[in-house]
Structure formats: C-alpha cells, structure tokens
Design a protein around this motif. Structure first.
Motif: not given
Ligand code: NDP
Ligand code: RET
Length: 298
Positions: A108-109, A204-211, A285-286
C-alpha cells in the motif's frame, strides 16, 4: 545439518527443467521478467500472468527470443474467480503446470490510519490469498504425477518486520507460513516429487520500495540488492531444490535475533541500525506519487 552445511559450501547438483511448463505471476514486473528470462534460458516453456497486459507481452517477446513457447494471460490476482478461470484455460489450452512461481506482489505504501481500506485489503489478496487459489488450482495436477515445484517470492519482511508496512508484513508473514505449512503437508503425504522454495529477499533495486533506506553508515554493508543478482540466487536455490533462501545471507541474523533477543533489545538494535525508520522516505515518496496521480485524474 551436515548436508545443509555441505550444500552451502559445495556446489549442489542443479536439476534440469528443460521442457517443463513454468507459470510466473507478476511477469510484467521487474523480478517477474528476469525470472521469465532465466526459466526460458533453462529451456522451460512459460505461462506468464500479470494484470499489466502491455508489460506482460513485453516479457513474453523477450522470452520467445530464447526459443521457448510462451503463453500470456491478463489476470487480476486479487480476484479468486479470475485465477480459477485463467487456470482452467491454461489446463485446457496448454497443459499441466509443473513449476509455479508466485511472484506478483504489491504494497500500500501509506500510513495505516491514512490508508484506504481497499488498498490494505488488496495487499493481503494479492500477496497472500492468491497463494491459496493458485495452489488449489495447480497442485492437483502436480499431485497426480508426484512431480512439481511451487516457489513463493516472499520477503525478508515475512521473517521480521519494521514500521509503516503493516499490510505488507502481514501478507508476507502469511506467505511464509503458507509455504512452510504446504511443504510439511507434502512431506507428511510422502509426495517427495513436489518441492517448495521460499525466497526472502532484502530491499531489491526495482523501484517497488523506492526511498527505503537504513542508517547511512550501514548502507555500504547491506546495500539494496541488484535485481538480476536476486533472481540468479533464487534460481540457484530453486534448481538445487532448496526449501528456503534469504538474500543476502546476512538476513538470517535479524531472523535469529528476533527469536532470541528480548523485544527491547530488538527495538534498540533497530534504532541503532536505522531499521525503525527505514520506510519513512518510501512512504513520503508514495504520498507524493499519490498526490500527483490525484491532480492528473481531477
Ligand atoms: N522490490 C523489493 O524490494 C522486493 C520485492 N519482493 C517481492 O518480489 C516480488 C516482485 O517484486 P518487484 O518485481 O520488485 O515488483 P514489481 O512491482 O516490479 O512487479 C510486480 C508485478 O506484479 C503485478 N501485479 C500487481 N498486482 C497484481 C494483480 N492484482 N494481479 C496480477 N498482477 C499484479 C504488477 O503489475 P503493475 O505494475 O501493473 O502493478 C507488476 O507487473 C513481489 O512479490 C515483492 O513483494 C521481495 C523483497 C524485496
Ligand atoms: C528492520 C531491520 C533492518 C532493515 C531491514 C529492511 C530495510 C528491510 C527491507 C526489506 C524490504 C523492502 C523487503 C521487501 O519485500 C536491518 C537494518 C537489516 C536490521 C535491523 C532490523
């Protein structure tokens, strides 16, 4: 214990999956696409599921270049009926799935009290409930042949938790419990031809958890994982028929300390390592992204 230690230090024998039928969920996403390409490299034919049709088709194009057969379906994994209908189509049109990679995942972020209920529910439906429906749809064929492999892409946050990702932790703890129980179930029934692998990666550097980040001084010691490295490590574990893998291995430590240390000691360790506030910049970010989306739609 000896055999596990030997497996760690010696190169384990990797199984051949040439000609097997592998279904990957979330195949349009970062890790899903890399899994598809790795399974294709090993000669497995693919069934790719994602709710994002365009991204899924792109993955399929790339996988076909490896010379394997690829079938795509647009499926919303938060809907049980969609899963059952798509599974029936696969059974009739393609055949029996022998490797199932439950990879699709969402978060959800948002802070719990500010998050719409539907977003919290969606995390549980996609990351956890879908595992029940996928297994009910595909395990019977595997049981009939006593042959198959069910892979769950869970998370380090299915083994220990942190602040501000209540939905995600609940769903991934659920995924871990589900997969372990299923593995015991198969052993209890002596279905030794059906394997399970539980994959628990760190960021993992995929953008899902950017920040998402820990204390600055420790970021060099535990950097975010490269997506391809994560998938290659997972593939090794899958092909070695390993029941569980934490990536990196360092992630076994918070799992152990969670079980062994008193709660207060864990809280102090989190504070020291910046594990307590690691999600704050990600949530920010989210929130910014959600605000921008709202402006666009209004
Ligand atoms: N990235 C990370 O730091 C980590 C990720 N993981 C896990 O790895 C897995 C893959 O993550 P990653 O590749 O980073 O994420 P991505 O967001 O890149 O990929 C997830 C894919 O799943 C799709 N998806 C989302 N909801 C549904 C749904 N309801 N039905 C069908 N497909 C859906 C997404 O589509 P769309 O883009 O349209 O939403 C996307 O294509 C997830 O399970 C995640 O929880 C584990 C540890 C760390
Ligand atoms: C809590 C915590 C840590 C940080 C963990 C993080 C940041 C995990 C992120 C995982 C993600 C994003 C998984 C996605 O599926 C440390 C410093 C390792 C150890 C102390 C406890």
């Amino acid at each position: 214990i000896l055999s596990a230690v030997l497996q760690t230090f010696l190169r384990p024998r990797l199984k051949c999956i040439d000609g097997e039928l592998c279904l990957i969920t979330g195949a349009g996403g970062a890790l899903g696409r890399l899994f598809a390409l790795e399974f294709a490299k090993e000669g497995a034919n693919l069934v790719l599921w994602d709710c994002n049709q365009a991204a899924n088709e792109q993955t399929a194009e790339l996988a076909r270049e490896k010379g394997v057969k690829v079938y795509t379906h647009t499926v919303d994994l938060s809907r049980r009926q969609d899963i059952y209908e798509a599974a029936e189509k696969v059974r009739l049109d393609v055949g029996d799935v022998t490797i199932l990679v439950n990879n699709a995942g969402v978060v959800a972020g948002r802070r719990l009290l500010e998050c719409p209920d539907e977003l919290l529910e969606r995390t549980l439906l996609v990351n956890c409930h879908a595992l029940f429906w996928m297994t009910k749809a595909f395990l019977p064929q595997m049981k009939a042949q006593n042959h198959g492999h069910i892979v769950t892409i869970a998370s380090a946050l299915g083994l220990f938790s942190t602040a501000c990702v209540e939905d995600y932790c609940a769903s991934k703890f659920g995924a871990v419990g589900f997969t372990e129980s299923l593995a015991h179930d198969l052993h209890a029934e002596n279905l030794n031809g059906i394997k399970t692998t539980l994959v628990c990666p760190y960021i993992v550097d995929t953008g899902m958890f950017e920040g998402c980040e820990i204390r600055k001084e420790l970021r060099g010691l535990i950097p975010p994982l490269d997506p391809l490295y994560t998938v290659k490590q997972s593939m090794n574990a899958i092909l070695a028929e390993q029941q569980m893998i934490c990536i990196p291995r360092l992630m076994y430590i918070p799992l152990l300390t969670r079980a062994l240390l008193p709660w207060e000691a864990n809280v102090a360790t989190y504070r020291f390592m910046g594990g307590d506030r690691c999600m704050m910049p990600f949530i920010k970010n989210m929130e910014i992204k959600a605000a921008k989306d709202q402006v666009k739609t209004s």
